[in-house]
Design a protein around this motif. Structure first.
Motif, PDB file in Angstrom:
ATOM      1  N   LEU A  66      19.701   3.838 -45.973  1.00 12.95           N
ATOM      2  CA  LEU A  66      20.778   2.898 -46.269  1.00 12.95           C
ATOM      3  C   LEU A  66      21.228   2.979 -47.724  1.00 12.95           C
ATOM      4  O   LEU A  66      22.421   2.866 -48.019  1.00 12.95           O
ATOM      5  N   THR A  67      20.294   3.179 -48.655  1.00 10.92           N
ATOM      6  CA  THR A  67      20.685   3.231 -50.076  1.00 10.92           C
ATOM      7  C   THR A  67      21.618   4.411 -50.338  1.00 10.92           C
ATOM      8  O   THR A  67      22.614   4.278 -51.065  1.00 10.92           O
ATOM      9  N   LYS A  70      18.162   1.342 -37.945  1.00  6.35           N
ATOM     10  CA  LYS A  70      17.816   0.754 -39.243  1.00  6.35           C
ATOM     11  C   LYS A  70      18.979  -0.068 -39.789  1.00  6.35           C
ATOM     12  O   LYS A  70      18.774  -1.002 -40.564  1.00  6.35           O
ATOM     13  N   TYR A  71      20.201   0.303 -39.394  1.00  3.51           N
ATOM     14  CA  TYR A  71      21.390  -0.443 -39.799  1.00  3.51           C
ATOM     15  C   TYR A  71      22.441  -0.310 -38.707  1.00  3.51           C
ATOM     16  O   TYR A  71      22.358   0.569 -37.832  1.00  3.51           O
ATOM     17  N   ASP A 129      31.945  -3.825 -46.137  1.00  2.00           N
ATOM     18  CA  ASP A 129      30.926  -2.822 -46.459  1.00  2.00           C
ATOM     19  C   ASP A 129      31.436  -1.416 -46.183  1.00  2.00           C
ATOM     20  O   ASP A 129      31.024  -0.464 -46.849  1.00  2.00           O
ATOM     21  N   ARG A 159      20.308   6.862 -37.700  1.00  2.00           N
ATOM     22  CA  ARG A 159      19.719   5.594 -38.138  1.00  2.00           C
ATOM     23  C   ARG A 159      20.593   4.390 -37.817  1.00  2.00           C
ATOM     24  O   ARG A 159      20.123   3.257 -37.892  1.00  2.00           O
ATOM     25  N   ASN A 205      25.304   8.872 -41.146  1.00  2.00           N
ATOM     26  CA  ASN A 205      24.502   7.818 -40.530  1.00  2.00           C
ATOM     27  C   ASN A 205      23.141   8.297 -40.057  1.00  2.00           C
ATOM     28  O   ASN A 205      22.490   7.667 -39.240  1.00  2.00           O
ATOM     29  N   ARG A 243      19.460  -3.919 -40.776  1.00  2.00           N
ATOM     30  CA  ARG A 243      20.484  -4.393 -41.698  1.00  2.00           C
ATOM     31  C   ARG A 243      21.860  -4.264 -41.043  1.00  2.00           C
ATOM     32  O   ARG A 243      22.142  -3.298 -40.335  1.00  2.00           O
ATOM     33  N   ARG A 294      25.042   3.608 -48.719  1.00  2.00           N
ATOM     34  CA  ARG A 294      25.845   2.657 -49.506  1.00  2.00           C
ATOM     35  C   ARG A 294      26.493   3.341 -50.706  1.00  2.00           C
ATOM     36  O   ARG A 294      27.636   3.044 -51.064  1.00  2.00           O
ATOM     37  N   LEU A 319      26.078  -4.228 -41.407  1.00  2.00           N
ATOM     38  CA  LEU A 319      27.210  -3.921 -42.281  1.00  2.00           C
ATOM     39  C   LEU A 319      28.468  -4.502 -41.656  1.00  2.00           C
ATOM     40  O   LEU A 319      28.714  -4.346 -40.454  1.00  2.00           O
TER      41      LEU A 319
END
Length: 573
Positions: free
Chosen positions: A562-563, A368-369, A433, A339, A558, A407, A566, A409
């Motif tokens: 994302l949640t 996605k990030y 981050d 991702r 990865n 998103r 994090r 980081l």
């Protein structure tokens, strides 16, 4: 078959080495090194650029641009030819030894007339270097190990070169009339880190057109043998290519057979024998009747043997047969599962592209990030400051979510000091981050000291990923000496992910270390460590290595939403 960019990069790097060997200006040598890296990482084909276009590449001025144009026009670079002529060929051979620099190579030639790797190895064994200043026992041990690395590499080529060559050949042969299937097999399909020979298969009723096409490819430098079932050629880069043409109905059996490995194939053939069957590149046959029972697809062949399809990257006889028989075969991570990339650089430090370009390229890959992790200040040549990194953070926050809602980081790659400390105090690190921590120097610490160094770094509550953990460079530098089982255990305990660095000259951790670390319950991050836009595509090599280490989506942070990522990055704080 290399890109013009790659050819020029190699030539400019050679010129920088030749300058160093002849005692030239160190700043000039460094300028050519920087230009080489910039051209190698430039996304556009430099053969299509004029002088003005070349000068837009970072670190490429008029003088270097003129030399590049000369090479593209004539196939030569006069200044390189002149420098080569001044240096004995033996000295140029010596500097291919990992750990032996140009000055020491020249010294060996001038003082002892050593002009080959074999002569140097013999001189070390005869203790002929004992009285030579700068060649103490430790230096000789390092050189001896460098010679071993060079000999182990032998005629094998890096995974990336083999894959580029294979894909071009497959594309060419797929266009030949009568081709129903074409693919590469062998150790390349298993994503080994280096490749000896390249195996290419074609499914067709007639073989002659394909044998002729392979022999006539521009990259073919020599025809080794030509036949109706198999033709072997050697490319200009020295890679042997073996082409086999099989009947379309035998495609699956041939792919299984020629993918290997030898040990895996022995196991599958043994299973066949126990069932009264015979397995070959043409199919799976009943021994008594000779009837073909399975051959068109690999899935059919494995199923008839009582096995699920086994991913090529697992076929090394490292327990995959047993796992398949017990329904425990892992569903290995794929490139589609990734991702986001968690270790990349921009031109704020030693990258080649600005933040905006790297972010745009990552978004185009569908991430996605995406994390930007430029070097921290303790790697002094990068000249990082608090002000620079905070300004980057502000710009990154402005870009967050603007590219396909990806998103962003903000991270950093910290330098692990000899005692295990890292750049910046904890209160400053708390603003990132994520933090990748890597070894960039002092590779020769003793085993206990190196282990303590790595353990302390992993115990830092703000270190999330241990970057290119062993620091190895394939065929050039061995990994550092540490008690890796202790390091892996600490990573699992502290929630520090181990990186699988996708740079094709690193692939660090390697597959065997991944397998060991996985037993400790460690999590991993498959990252590119990209320093230029084209490097983002090197993810495929890291994923292949992760597969060889039996990693699944759950093992690789990865691939997570994302949640969940994090939460992991908070490291229990």
């Amino acid at each position: 078959m290399a890109r013009p960019n790659d050819e020029v990069e190699a030539l400019l790097q050679e010129y920088a080495d030749l300058i160093a060997i002849t005692g030239g200006d160190a700043f000039k040598a460094r300028a050519y090194e920087k230009a080489a890296r910039a051209i190698g990482g430039y996304p556009a084909d430099i053969a299509k650029l004029d002088e003005d276009g070349l000068k837009e590449i970072p670190n490429v001025g008029r003088s270097i641009a003129d030399k590049v144009i000369e090479y593209l026009r004539t196939g030569k670079m006069a200044v390189v030819e002149e420098r080569r002529a001044k240096i004995p060929a033996g000295v140029r051979e010596l500097i291919t030894i990992p750990g032996l620099g140009p000055k020491k190579a020249l010294r060996l030639y001038e003082d002892l007339r050593i002009s080959s790797v074999s002569e140097l190895a013999a001189a070390i064994e005869a203790d002929a270097l004992a009285d030579l200043k700068g060649f103490g026992e430790k230096t000789q041990d390092n050189i001896r190990h460098g010679i071993e690395l060079l000999q182990q590499a032998g005629a094998r080529v890096p995974l990336s070169l083999a894959l580029d060559t294979a894909e071009e050949i497959v594309a060419e042969l797929s266009g030949v009339t009568g081709c129903t299937r074409c693919a590469y097999a062998g150790s390349l399909r298993r994503m080994r880190e280096t490749v000896g020979d390249l195996d290419v298969l074609v499914a067709a009723k007639r073989s002659d057109p394909f044998m002729a096409a392979l022999c006539e490819l521009p990259a073919t430098a020599e025809v080794i043998a030509r036949g109706t079932k198999k033709t072997s050629v050697r490319t200009a880069k020295g890679l042997q290519v073996d082409l086999r043409v099989v009947p379309p109905e035998s495609w699956g059996a041939a792919m299984q057979y020629f993918t290997g490995s030898k040990a895996h194939n022995i196991r599958t053939r043994t299973i066949a024998v126990h069932q009264g069957l015979k397995l070959s590149e043409y199919g799976l046959f009943d021994t008594e009747s000779g009837d073909s029972l399975a051959s068109r697809t690999e899935e059919e062949v494995y199923a008839r043997l009582g096995l699920p399809w086994i991913a090529p990257t697992l076929r090394e006889d490292r327990g995959e047969i047993e796992a398949a028989l017990h329904g425990e075969l892992p569903e290995v991570v794929t490139e589609r599962d990734i991702r986001g990339d968690l270790h990349t650089h921009t031109d704020l430090t030693d990258g080649l592209a600005p933040l905006e370009e790297m972010v745009a390229a990552a978004a185009e890959r569908g991430y996605k990030y995406y994390a930007v992790t430029d070097h921290a200040p303790n790697l002094y040549m990068q000249r990082m400051t608090d002000e620079k990194i905070l300004a980057q953070r502000e710009r990154l926050r402005e870009l967050d979510g603007t590219q396909h809602r990806m998103r962003l980081l903000h991270g950093t790659e910290l330098n692990i000091d000899p005692d295990g400390g890292v750049d910046w105090p904890e209160e400053f690190l708390a603003g990132f981050d994520l933090c990748v921590a890597s070894l960039h120097s002092h590779f020769d610490l003793g085993r206990k000291a190196m282990t303590r160094r790595l353990v302390r770094a992993c115990e830092n509550p703000y270190v999330n990923v241990l970057g290119h953990p062993t620091t190895r460079l394939i065929g050039k530098r061995a990994g550092v000496d540490a008690d890796w089982d202790e390091v892996f255990a600490v990573c699992a305990r502290t929630g520090t992910a181990l990186e699988v660095n996708a740079q094709p000259d690193r692939l660090d951790l390697c597959d065997e270390d991944i397998l060991r670390a996985r037993e400790h319950g460690v999590k991993f991050a498959v990252n590119t460590d990209a320093h230029a836009v084209p490097h983002l595509a090197q993810l495929r090599y890291g994923v292949g290595t992760a597969q060889r280490g039996w990693l699944t989506r759950d093992d690789v942070i990865n691939t997570w939403p994302l949640t969940r990522l994090r939460t992991f990055l908070r490291k229990g704080r």
